[in-house]
Design a protein around this motif. Sequence first.
Motif, short mmCIF file in Angstrom:
data_model
loop_
_atom_site.label_atom_id
_atom_site.label_comp_id
_atom_site.label_asym_id
_atom_site.label_seq_id
_atom_site.Cartn_x
_atom_site.Cartn_y
_atom_site.Cartn_z
N LYS A 39 8.75 -7.42 9.48
CA LYS A 39 10.00 -8.03 9.02
C LYS A 39 11.15 -7.75 9.99
N TYR A 40 11.25 -6.52 10.48
CA TYR A 40 12.36 -6.11 11.35
C TYR A 40 12.01 -6.16 12.84
N ARG A 41 10.73 -6.43 13.14
CA ARG A 41 10.25 -6.50 14.52
C ARG A 41 10.57 -5.22 15.31
N LYS A 42 10.43 -4.09 14.60
CA LYS A 42 10.64 -2.77 15.20
C LYS A 42 9.66 -1.81 14.54
N THR A 43 9.31 -0.75 15.25
CA THR A 43 8.43 0.26 14.66
C THR A 43 9.22 1.10 13.66
N ILE A 44 8.51 1.76 12.79
CA ILE A 44 9.15 2.67 11.83
C ILE A 44 9.91 3.76 12.60
#
Length: 179
Positions: A39-44
């Motif tokens: 959804k955010y196109r970033k890793t946790i």
Amino acid sequence: MERIFLIGYMGSGKTTVGKRLANSLSLEFIDLDAYIENKYRKTIATLFAEKGEMEFRKIERQSLHEVAVFENVVVSTGGGAPCYFDNMELMNKTGTTIYIKAHPEELAARLLASKTVRPLIAGKPKEELIPFIAEHLAQRECYYNDAQIVYHTDRMITRKDIHLIVCGIEELLRKRDEQ
């Protein structure tokens, strides 16, 4: 309609067991962390670093509310998800919660063997990991123990081990449904 939420400390096997459980029950599988990353196109780890833990927990809460309306799913949550806001209450209200429980020593061994970056333990030396996990797990256990089902697992090495865990959880689900 079936909705199962797997909760537990990082490294407890929620994703590994969740995939196999979903397959065995003919349900879809959702890893909440992967859902957030997509959804955010970033890793946790990146979200944690950029936004801080509390902002990440707000993102996690919103995402949990989104997947809590999906039907016929097994959802693997992040280790901290049940411990913030009304998340545990939401999961218990909208589905079946299963706490996959393991001892700190076992969790440390699994986390050390994992290739996944875990923001809360990144950079911790091996000798500090077990005491950190034991203390952190003790803080979270009051939330985890609100699960409708608790499944103890301290061996998850082979495919057979995982198969036995999935069969054990299925049996507990059947017994619960019969009551």
